[in-house]
Design an enzyme around this catalytic site. Structure first.
Site, PDB file in Angstrom:
ATOM      1  N   SER A 133       0.846  -1.197   0.000  1.00 34.92           N
ATOM      2  CA  SER A 133       0.000   0.000   0.000  1.00 34.92           C
ATOM      3  C   SER A 133       0.881   1.246   0.000  1.00 34.92           C
ATOM      4  O   SER A 133       2.069   1.151  -0.341  1.00 34.92           O
ATOM      5  CB  SER A 133      -0.939  -0.017   1.212  1.00 34.92           C
ATOM      6  N   ASN A 134       0.360   2.387   0.364  1.00 34.02           N
ATOM      7  CA  ASN A 134       1.151   3.618   0.401  1.00 34.02           C
ATOM      8  C   ASN A 134       0.659   4.504   1.543  1.00 34.02           C
ATOM      9  O   ASN A 134      -0.269   4.142   2.262  1.00 34.02           O
ATOM     10  CB  ASN A 134       1.062   4.334  -0.950  1.00 34.02           C
TER      11      ASN A 134
END
Ligand code: CTP
Length: 423
Positions: free
Chosen positions: A224-225
């Protein structure tokens, strides 16, 4: 003489200065309920949102809350009676304000409002004022359920002047449970802000994406980020406050749904793609603007595992293989025949301004969008404000450092202008 010179300069400056832009103004009338202490929080939230709050207190309200608290929070004197100022205070206040908010409103003040009494500053102001009248009742559930209160509420509702904010079901001061608890201060403040906001986006259908996407490797691990979702939520919140019909498609974030927004929660880029096409319609006719602020993962694991992968020494075996996610914005940009809906993309980079603008121009062309909001990761991720550039076919302009709500308003202004001229 030097001192006189200084005075002259000061006077000249004063006479040349422009009047400050008028702040939206609310009269916050507090009546005598135990919930009066919550009016301090309502005042604080409104002031924080840039509203001028003129506090009013009935005599019994002062038994529950100190006037110094309200005047300290608002920077305004508290008005108690019609004789607090020369002239007709209720008439001058009615001219000065954009909305009257009575919070908390007791059974007694509802009775006096329903009877059209003008026996105190609050009821006199309510009678003379033609601006939105928001009333947040708070009382014991037996008082709210009493036939006399029911009658008064019905009368006020039939008159069509009052916008009711609660009450809600829950525990009241006595410890009893039932309908009569004051609506949460944040929701009351939001309703007041909504009443003050011009509905200049009314009729516009806006789809917003926000937050990160999460690509699962197995039931425990994911890619993810760092996107917090704040920017997209600000766009959705401001669009809804300005009267747009808003669908917010969000990746996993810890943010409350803004009022009057339809929210669709998704996890992966593929799920976001499905939600987007559903919101836009197969021919893209269901939306007038798409603001794509989600940080969509560019890749996902090629083969997600159904069970948790056990650790082994060294690199994972077999190695984690990634596959490309579709570029959702580019897909929509290329599917768009006419320039409808208006498409707004974001560009987040870690290089200098020149590189940021060059990348943004590239995205404008490759994704076939109308506007790219370009910012640096260090200025935006997880922050309350943002320093951004707008990049369009006409060129670029620096927006400076703005709160995310202010930036959201500018994005929406540009989207509305593009929409109005058929992009
Ligand atoms: N975007 C998208 N789908 C993707 C990746 C990005 O719709 N798979 C959208 C984002 O929501 C954003 C814009 O495209 O509005 C810019 O994305 P960015 O993060 O800059 O990714 P890329 O275009 O892939 O560029 P880069 O090569 O810099 O990662």
């Amino acid at each position: 003489m030097p001192s006189d010179d200084k005075t002259t300069v000061a006077k000249t400056k004063t006479s040349l200065s422009l009047p400050a832009p008028r702040r939206p103004t609310v009269a916050l009338a507090v009546t005598g309920s135990v919930a009066a202490y919550k009016a301090a929080e309502i005042a604080r939230l409104l002031v924080k949102a840039g509203v001028r709050v003129i506090p009013l207190m009935t005599r019994s309200a002062e038994s529950f809350l100190g006037a110094a608290t309200l005047s300290g929070l608002t920077g305004e004197p508290v008005h108690r009676t019609m004789w607090d100022a020369p002239g007709e205070l209720h008439v001058s206040l009615a001219r000065e304000i954009d909305a009257l908010l009575i919070a908390p409103a007791t059974a007694d003040v509802l009775a006096r409002l329903a009877a059209g009494r003008a026996d105190c500053l609050v009821t006199a102001l309510a009678l003379v004022c033609d601006k939105p009248l928001l009333v947040a009742p708070a009382m014991h559930p037996s008082m709210w359920a009493h036939p006399a209160t029911r009658r008064n509420v019905a009368t006020l509702t039939a008159d069509g002047r009052v916008e009711w904010l609660g009450p809600v079901d829950g525990q009241v001061a006595s410890g009893d449970e039932g309908m009569g608890r004051l609506l949460e201060p944040a929701l009351i403040a939001d309703a007041a802000l909504f009443a003050l906001t011009p509905r200049d986006l009314s009729g516009l259908r806006v789809v917003v994406t926000a937050g990160p996407t999460v690509e699962d490797l197995d039931p425990v691990r994911f890619l993810s980020n760092r996107s917090s979702g704040q920017m997209g939520f600000a766009v959705a919140r401001r669009a809804a406050a300005r009267g747009a019909e808003v669908t917010l498609i969000s990746g996993p974030v810890h943010l409350p749904t803004p009022p009057r927004v339809r929210r669709v929660d998704v996890r992966s880029a593929i799920a976001m793609r499905g939600a987007l096409w559903q919101a836009l319609g197969p021919d893209l006719s269901l939306a007038d603007a798409l603001v794509m602020s989600a940080a969509v993962s560019d890749h996902r694991p090629a083969t997600p595992h159904a069970t948790k992968q056990k650790k082994r020494p060294g690199a994972p075996t077999p190695p984690i293989e990634l596959t490309d996610n579709p570029d959702l914005l580019a897909e929509i940009g290329h599917a768009r025949a006419a320039r409808r809906p208006v498409l707004v993309g974001f560009a987040v980079e870690t290089d200098d301004d020149d590189a940021l603008l060059a990348y943004a121009r590239g995205k404008l062309a490759s994704k076939r969008v109308d506007l790219v909001v370009a910012n640096h990761a260090s200025d935006s991720f997880g922050k309350g404000d943002n320093r951004a550039f707008f990049v369009s076919a006409e060129g670029h302009d620096a927006q400076g450092t703005l709160t995310k709500d202010e930036l959201a308003d500018r994005v929406l202004d540009r989207a509305r202008a593009l929409w109005a001229r058929g992009a």
